[in-house]
Design a protein around this motif. Structure first.
Motif, PDB file in Angstrom:
ATOM      1  N   ASP A   1       0.875  -1.080  -0.152  1.00  0.00           N
ATOM      2  CA  ASP A   1      -0.003  -0.114  -0.066  1.00  0.00           C
ATOM      3  C   ASP A   1       0.927   1.324   0.149  1.00  0.00           C
ATOM      4  O   ASP A   1       0.583   2.184   0.330  1.00  0.00           O
TER       5      ASP A   1
ATOM      6  N   ARG B   1      -3.201  -6.479   2.006  1.00  0.00           N
ATOM      7  CA  ARG B   1      -4.011  -7.605   2.132  1.00  0.00           C
ATOM      8  C   ARG B   1      -4.500  -7.433   3.692  1.00  0.00           C
ATOM      9  O   ARG B   1      -3.895  -6.913   4.657  1.00  0.00           O
ATOM     10  N   ASP B   2      -5.952  -7.687   3.556  1.00  0.00           N
ATOM     11  CA  ASP B   2      -6.614  -7.814   5.015  1.00  0.00           C
ATOM     12  C   ASP B   2      -6.420  -9.025   5.668  1.00  0.00           C
ATOM     13  O   ASP B   2      -5.481  -9.736   5.419  1.00  0.00           O
TER      14      ASP B   2
ATOM     15  N   GLN C   1      -6.610  -5.627  -1.014  1.00  0.00           N
ATOM     16  CA  GLN C   1      -7.571  -4.509  -0.907  1.00  0.00           C
ATOM     17  C   GLN C   1      -6.882  -3.520  -1.665  1.00  0.00           C
ATOM     18  O   GLN C   1      -5.771  -2.808  -1.676  1.00  0.00           O
TER      19      GLN C   1
ATOM     20  N   GLN D   1      -7.421 -11.243   1.490  1.00  0.00           N
ATOM     21  CA  GLN D   1      -7.868 -10.579  -0.061  1.00  0.00           C
ATOM     22  C   GLN D   1      -7.012  -9.295  -0.068  1.00  0.00           C
ATOM     23  O   GLN D   1      -6.865  -8.338   0.903  1.00  0.00           O
TER      24      GLN D   1
END
Length: 104
Positions: free
Chosen positions: A8, A48-49, A55, A53
């Motif tokens: 991110d 990743r969460d 994001q 998954q």
């Protein structure tokens, strides 16, 4: 050399502040603050969460953003200064206003 941020993180180029005030006063280099506005040059795929998954990021390459005064890590690539920061350091995206033309 090319740079691809991971997860991110985003690569940001600062947008230089105006050298004059609205009243026409020229601001010397010693009195200028670092701009808190920039352009996203590169972006990672997203974080990743808890379930694994991916994001995706809310910002994309080319977005004009506002960020905190002390956000990011300064780096130099190919002789140019950039910031690397997490998407969470971004306060918002500056969007251009589209003015509707009215027929006379």
């Amino acid at each position: 050399m090319t740079f691809r941020p991971l997860h991110d993180r985003i690569l940001v180029r600062r947008i230089e502040a105006e050298e004059k005030t609205a009243g026409g006063i020229i601001i010397p280099d010693t009195a200028k603050e670092k701009p808190q506005e920039g352009e996203v040059i590169a972006a990672g795929a997203g974080a990743r969460d808890d379930t694994g998954q991916l994001q995706p990021l809310d910002v994309k390459v080319g977005d004009r953003i506002l960020f905190g005064k002390w956000s990011g890590t300064e780096i130099r690539l190919n002789g140019e200064d950039f910031l690397i920061m997490k998407e969470s350091d971004v306060m918002g995206v500056i969007e251009a206003e589209v003015k509707a033309k009215t027929a006379a």
